[in-house]
Structures are given as C-alpha cells and as structure tokens.
Design an enzyme around this catalytic site. Structure first.
Site, PDB file in Angstrom:
ATOM      1  N   GLY B  11      15.481  32.029  74.212  1.00 26.97           N
ATOM      2  CA  GLY B  11      14.059  32.067  73.909  1.00 26.97           C
ATOM      3  C   GLY B  11      13.701  31.170  72.734  1.00 26.97           C
ATOM      4  O   GLY B  11      14.240  31.328  71.640  1.00 26.97           O
ATOM      5  N   GLY B  13      10.693  30.942  71.273  1.00 28.05           N
ATOM      6  CA  GLY B  13       9.452  31.364  70.620  1.00 28.05           C
ATOM      7  C   GLY B  13       9.633  31.401  69.109  1.00 28.05           C
ATOM      8  O   GLY B  13      10.550  30.789  68.560  1.00 28.05           O
ATOM      9  N   PHE B  14       8.782  32.157  68.443  1.00 29.05           N
ATOM     10  CA  PHE B  14       8.837  32.183  66.985  1.00 29.05           C
ATOM     11  C   PHE B  14      10.184  32.694  66.469  1.00 29.05           C
ATOM     12  O   PHE B  14      10.755  32.141  65.539  1.00 29.05           O
ATOM     13  CB  PHE B  14       7.702  33.034  66.430  1.00 29.05           C
ATOM     14  CG  PHE B  14       6.371  32.368  66.519  1.00 29.05           C
ATOM     15  CD1 PHE B  14       6.043  31.344  65.648  1.00 29.05           C
ATOM     16  CD2 PHE B  14       5.449  32.737  67.482  1.00 29.05           C
ATOM     17  CE1 PHE B  14       4.817  30.702  65.731  1.00 29.05           C
ATOM     18  CE2 PHE B  14       4.220  32.105  67.579  1.00 29.05           C
ATOM     19  CZ  PHE B  14       3.906  31.088  66.709  1.00 29.05           C
ATOM     20  N   GLY B  15      10.705  33.777  67.082  1.00 29.99           N
ATOM     21  CA  GLY B  15      11.952  34.361  66.606  1.00 29.99           C
ATOM     22  C   GLY B  15      13.148  33.472  66.863  1.00 29.99           C
ATOM     23  O   GLY B  15      13.922  33.166  65.953  1.00 29.99           O
ATOM     24  N   GLU B 170     -10.440  38.071  70.617  1.00 29.94           N
ATOM     25  CA  GLU B 170     -10.524  36.607  70.540  1.00 29.94           C
ATOM     26  C   GLU B 170     -11.096  36.017  71.818  1.00 29.94           C
ATOM     27  O   GLU B 170     -11.950  35.127  71.776  1.00 29.94           O
ATOM     28  CB  GLU B 170      -9.132  36.021  70.259  1.00 29.94           C
ATOM     29  CG  GLU B 170      -8.741  36.118  68.794  1.00 29.94           C
ATOM     30  CD  GLU B 170      -7.242  35.951  68.558  1.00 29.94           C
ATOM     31  OE1 GLU B 170      -6.836  35.897  67.392  1.00 29.94           O
ATOM     32  OE2 GLU B 170      -6.484  35.887  69.533  1.00 29.94           O
ATOM     33  N   ALA B 323       3.919  37.138  65.328  1.00 32.46           N
ATOM     34  CA  ALA B 323       4.771  35.992  65.060  1.00 32.46           C
ATOM     35  C   ALA B 323       5.522  36.180  63.749  1.00 32.46           C
ATOM     36  O   ALA B 323       6.707  35.842  63.642  1.00 32.46           O
ATOM     37  CB  ALA B 323       3.924  34.721  65.011  1.00 32.46           C
TER      38      ALA B 323
END
Lengths: 445, 445
Positions: B11, B13-15, B170, B323
C-alpha cells in the site's frame, strides 16, 4: 414562441464551435449538440496520451465557452440519424427539428478494413483514447520492470507507432522523451533508455504533407531521438504480442505489446447516415460531398464542415484534416447563414487560407511550413509553442497550461502519468507457452 | 545476492509511503507494492469528484516520489493472499517473500450489508470513484436541462449525500458551490441554483468527531449554503430513482437520481485475509488487531498501519481514520524496524500525537479543532488551505495546485468538470412509466 430560424450544429469541435460563436450576432437561435460536454483541443491530445497534460487541461466545458452567448443553447445528446424530409434530427433519446443544419461531427480512426486491430492498436481521437494509450505505455514499463525473461522484457519495451503523420510522429517523439528523460531513473531492473521506438510508414516519407526536403530533415531529427523510422513499410498483422510488417518484399515480425495507431482516419459514421438520408454517396473514407458553399450537395439548408466533408482546394486536392480548415469552414458557414437570414445575398464560394502547418517531433524540436518558408528544430518548436499557447489561451483562457509546460520542460516531469481506467491493476499477461517470436526476417516470395 | 533484510510494504497511501521513506537510511531493502502506480492525496479527492482539480493534481507516481531512494523498489502488483508460515505474499501473478511485512492497504467504503446500494450511491475512495461521481453530478444537470417534466426535473436536481462526516460535508459544500456559482449561468432551461442538496446523518450531529459546539456551528454554516441537514435520520433504501429514509418514526421518500455515499468505511479485504492467515479475527469493520507496537498480534515481523488496523488511544477509543494517524504509524513502524535491524532495542509503544483536525464545509468556510481551540468560518478555511497546500507541496512538489486554486477561487471556475468514463453519452433514463414518486411523508408504525 421563438420565431427565429433554428440553426442546429452537430459537433462541438473546432468547426462546430466556430460556427456557433460566429452566429452570436445573427438573428437566429443556435443549438449545439455534442455527445461530450466539452470542446477538445485535439492538437494537444498526444500530450494527454503521454502524461504531460491532464484531460482537463485540453478540454473545456462547452457550456462555459458559450455561457455568455444568449442565442445559443448546448445540448448533451447523441445524434443517431437524420430525417431530411422533415428537417429533423433523430437523437438516441428524442428528436430535434432544425431550419438549418450544420454537420461538424469530425473523424474517427480507420483500420482500413482490419477492425480486429483496434483492440491491440488504439488510435488517438478522444480523451478516452488518450487515457487508454497513457495506461498502456506506462503499464508496459511497469510490466517490463517485473519481467524476468529478457525476450519478453524486450517485447514489453518495444513501442510501435503505425503511421508517420503528425500524430504518429508526435507520439513517437514524446515516447522517446519519456524513455530518455522522464522515467530515466524511476526503475531498478530496466533502463527505460533501452526502449525501442519505431515509426512504421507506408509512404516514402514521414510527415508527407510537408515538402520533401522538410520531411527529410524531420526524419533525420527524429532519428536523433533514437526513434527508428521505417518508411515504405506496410503493416500486415497486429496481434497482442507482435506486429508483422513488410518492406521491399521482406517480412519482419517485431514482438511488441504496445502498438499505437496513427495511420488512417475516416469520417464520423454520421457522414454516411446523412449522405444516405440525402440520397448521396460518401467517398471511401466516409466523407460527405459538399458544394463550393459547403452545402451538402442538393440541400441548401444543410452544411457540412471539417473532417466529415470532402472539400477540394483550387488544384482539386482534398483539404487536410486540420483545425484551421475546420475553423475557417465553420466561420464561413456561419457568415453564409447570417447573410441568408439577413437577406444580404449569397456569399463567395469557400476558400481556404493556408497560414502554415506545424508539428512537434520531440523535445524542443518541431517542423513548421509557412508558404515556401520551412523551419525544423528548436526555432520551429518555439514557434509551435507560441502558436499553440496563443490558440489555447484564446480558446480556453487557460493560463495554467503555460505554467504546466514551463514546469514540465524544466523538470522533464510528466506529472499526469497515471495508470487509470481500471480500478484493479491490469496484468500484462506473459504468453509463456506461446513460442516467443524472436525478431526474424524472412523472404517473402 | 542482497543479504539486507527485505521489508515489503503493501500500500502506497499515507502510512505505507511514510514507512518506505523513513526507512531510507536503514540497512534494509524495501519493496513497496501497490495496485496503482500513484500515491493519492485522498483529503482532496472530493475536489476531483466535483471538477475543481484534475486527477493528476492529487496523484503522484510512486516511482517519482521514491526515485532517489536507492534501497527502495516499487512494484505495481495486486496482493491476493498471505502465506505467513513461509513469509510470502501471494500476488495475482506471482509471489514475493519478505522478512518483515507492513500492511498499509487502507480502507474502502461499507454499505453496512446493503451492497446493492453501491450501484446507485458511489463512495469516494479512489480516483475512479471521483471521476464517476463527477460524471454523475454533471450529467444530472445536463439531463435536467433536457427534461420537460417538472417532477422528473426536480428529481434530477436533487442530490442526496449519505453521511455527515468530513467526506459528506465536503461533497455537499462543493455541490452547493457548483450549483450557486460555477454553473449559475450555464443553462437555459434550468436554474442550477434550484438544486436541492441534502445531507443525511444517522447521528445527532454532522462532523461528530468534533466537539458538539463546533459541530453545531458547522451545521449552521452548512445550512447557510442552502444545504438541508437531516440528522437523526436513517437511510432505509436507495434505488435508481429515490431514497427512502426515516426520522423519528416518519418515513420519507425523496425522488433523486444522484446519491453519494459518505457514510461508512471498512478495512481493505486484505485485513481479513491477513487475520485469517495469522489465526486472528478482525472486528466488524474488518480491522486487524495490532499490539502496542503495531505488530499484528503474535507476529513480530508483521505490522499493520493506518485504516486497516484497529489501534486504540489511551482512553481505549479507536484512532480516527486520518492521514495524520497513518503517517505517524508508518513512521513509527519504520523506526521500529530500523531499531531492530540495527540491534538498538525495542522502541516505546506507539502514541498518536493529535495536532488537530480540520474539514472544509463550503466556499471559504471550514472547521478546525486544535486541542481545545476551535475555529469555524473563513479563518478556519485559510488555515485549512495553508495546511493542505503545505502538505501537498511537501509531498508532491506541486506548486501548480496553488495557481489552480487561486484561479478557481477567483473565477468560481471548475475547469475539470468533464463528463468522462464512457465514450458515448450516457443517457439518464427517464422512468416514464414507473409512477413518479411524489415526495410524501407517511407514518410508520
């Protein structure tokens, strides 16, 4: 009830949009029908296909362009047929009557009867085409990075561009820039610089709409970008894992997983539909015949402009499929309609004013031909850049694109190189058991 | 043969990305596996879904980010299962062995057992989701423009957002901006300002991760944007042409063609897979249990970070799916791995440092909570803008986005409002013969 004559324009490309805009002061009601909600700046489509620009950079909502034009309405709809006797368009989900019809539905690619190639060799006409080509190019490098077998890796890193016209040359030139610069240090197992990029052209020259000397210089320049230029070469077969081509009686099989089609175009099928409705025949490429006023032959209230019509120049040669031609025709038709509505009489026959043609051929290199003057190289590229910026800014008020280009040029960046279109990764299948076509040259009797 | 320990991160993503980057100076070999070739800046995904930004503005190729990190390799591949006994990942088209595994595969949306709603109410987690939502929003206005029947037109101009969390708020806020400003003068038959935008939330408050007073102020602000906020309301059914919801025993049917799902999330199914391989159970939302070192319980060489893991704070409450949490966890795991490899001993248990949370709620309005301090309105929006610009510029070196935003803000422009995804126009079918659900309120016993 609005009693103004109703002008229906089919297609929001360069021709149709120009016609709509130029009718803004006429006493008519305009409806612009398109199956997309945007106008596409097609000359830069290859930049989307290669990840340099985003789709939105070269596509502007038609409603935004025509927002302030009170006499114009935009309709998102698909035209399926024409009922000429009743001045009526058949839509996929309704119908629309007109007093005057302008068909400006453009062109699509043609595989010259080999439609089975479409799957393996996408052409470049729509945003969907562009993101699909982008997906294939970057997936090929990804798959090569993971491929242990050297032959298969070589096939993955071989890119065959069919057609040496402007689209083919632009795609090949940008592919070379991607391989040599953009991706240069992105991989661990492959050297993107080893990518093999080929242009296959049946004619004796690439860019053969230009003077021969200029074509020759362009070809030399293209080769400097490590692109193989194969002229006099015919493509005989395209499959998932190879292209079979022949040149001077020799047949060659090139293993490749990425073939891009820049060879043939044909008119939008609506051309054939309208021709049939008018009792006319199109030419082989599906163009509808028009008279010197761009009226579909025999129909004073139906016009056809741009890539869907055959329009001959003074020497009897068909005009090229350029934005400039379509725009001049769209403007001409608008003026003709306006004159007829105002009762100020028939205008002069249409005449194309060739202000020059240009094409990029790679990083900081282009060819430009203006009348007898010819340029090839960096200066031509600056000219190309200047003209296209001017056009796109004028059209779309897109100052951002200038920054994007400056940024890309300075950093070799292609920030839009996203592999999208399928939520799951598409694995490029290795044909492990099929015998790997070694590149071989065989005599053909 | 490389003898460095092999850390495989699933992954980007942010992590996962943070873990990969923070291992750059460690004596390990890192492989980052993702099924996309890009890192997605998810906090701005709603901007793509509403046409304010292009996909490429918020997605950066992982290879470009990690280009200079010599000990890191990027692999575009899909992980399908885990063979924990042999330290092996099963890929869709191969396998990969690891010494240490970091699972950072994130989350997907959850329909709470009503997967049949997915078709009618897309969630917002991927670029594909975002362009699909964008397509639906703008197609709804297009279809409304062509719809003669007032009831059907009203349904087309009704937008129901399920879920009053940050994503839902949002989306609704931006929808309101689109209707009130962006499209204000684009149509001839409809007034986009008449669009009805509803937020449906089961809890007593929207944005209920924030303090109640702030949630209240946010709700007031949201209503100022002409958005209906329905709290204490449950969704019972979503179909192609209506949403059935109930509140305090009353059931209401709202005819609508556009429902957006911002309600539930669940861990990536890989969480369940890994749990099964480790002989563990996930919680109801599919999160895999980790210990205080973020190790999957009982497995010292397997970590899980971000939305795929359950990690409790000091009060025993699960950490939010932010995040910031994922990044801190990714960095922590990298440090732990580095310490173990270097033999400098075990690190302290993981502790989340909450630096504050924020969400936009419409044009020039946001909520921000930093410790006990709370802001709602324009100043909060400036803070939000500043922080996100900082983050995205730091991550992606994207100065352009600043220009794009400034431009959009000044001009109310949403230049990326392209309807793409299907080459042919998708006609929103009128259910002519189905009885048009008038909005009606019925007593439910």
């Amino acid at each position: 009830m609005n009693t103004q004559p109703h002008v229906v324009i089919v297609g929001g490309g360069f021709g149709g949009l120009q016609a709509a805009k130029q009718l803004r002061k006429s006493n008519v009601r305009v409806t612009l029908v398109d199956r997309h909600n945007y106008h596409l700046f097609q000359p830069l489509l290859y930049q989307v296909a290669t990840g340099g620009l985003s789709p939105a950079n070269i596509a502007t909502p038609l409603r935004a362009i025509l927002r302030k034009q009170a006499n114009c309405q935009v309709l998102l709809a698909e035209v399926t047929d024409f009922d000429v006797a009743n001045n009526r368009l058949v839509l996929a989900d309704g119908e629309l009557t007109y007093d005057t019809l302008v068909l400006a539905a453009g062109a699509t690619h043609s595989y010259f009867g080999n439609d089975q190639w479409a799957e393996f060799a996408p052409g470049l006409k729509t945003l969907g085409d562009a993101t699909e080509i982008r997906r294939r190019i970057y997936l090929a490098f990804e798959a090569a990075e993971r491929e242990p077998d050297p032959e298969a890796r070589k096939a993955l890193m071989t890119f065959v561009v069919v057609g040496g016209g402007p689209t083919g040359v632009e795609l090949a030139g940008t592919l070379s820039e991607i391989a040599e610069h953009t991706l240069a240090r992105d991989f661990r197992n492959i050297r993107p610089q080893d990518a093999r990029i080929m242009i296959i052209e049946g004619a004796p020259h690439v860019l053969n709409h230009y003077d021969e000397a200029l074509s020759q210089r362009a070809a030399d320049k293209i080769r400097q970008f490590h692109i193989e230029v194969h002229t006099h070469t015919r493509v005989n077969e395209i499959t998932a894992d190879h292209v079979r081509m022949s040149s001077e009686g020799c047949e060659t099989i090139v293993p490749t997983r990425t073939v891009l089609w820049g060879a043939g175009v044909q008119a939008n099928p609506l051309g054939k539909r309208l021709a049939a409705a008018c009792g006319l025949e199109t030419d082989r490429a599906g163009h509808i015949p028009v008279d010197e006023f761009l009226n579909v032959v025999g129909h004073k209230n139906i016009f056809a402009v741009g890539d869907i019509a055959t329009c001959l120049d003074e020497e009897g040669k068909p005009l090229p499929g350029l934005a400039a031609v379509a725009m001049q025709q769209g403007g001409y038709v608008a003026d003709t309609i306006a004159a007829r509505v105002a009762g100020t009489g028939q205008s002069e026959p249409f005449k194309y004013h060739n202000k020059g043609t240009m094409a990029t051929i790679g990083r900081a290199a282009a060819v430009v031909q203006i009348g007898k003057r010819q340029f090839c190289g960096f200066f031509a590229w600056l000219l190309w850049l200047f003209v296209h910026l001017l056009l796109i800014v004028q059209f779309q008020n897109r100052v951002l694109i200038l920054f994007q280009w400056a940024w890309n040029y300075a950093t070799f960046n292609r920030s839009a190189r996203l592999i999208t279109g399928d939520d799951h990764v598409v694995i490029v299948r290795r044909t492990k058991n099929s015998d790997p076509h070694a590149e071989k040259t065989v005599e053909v009797s």
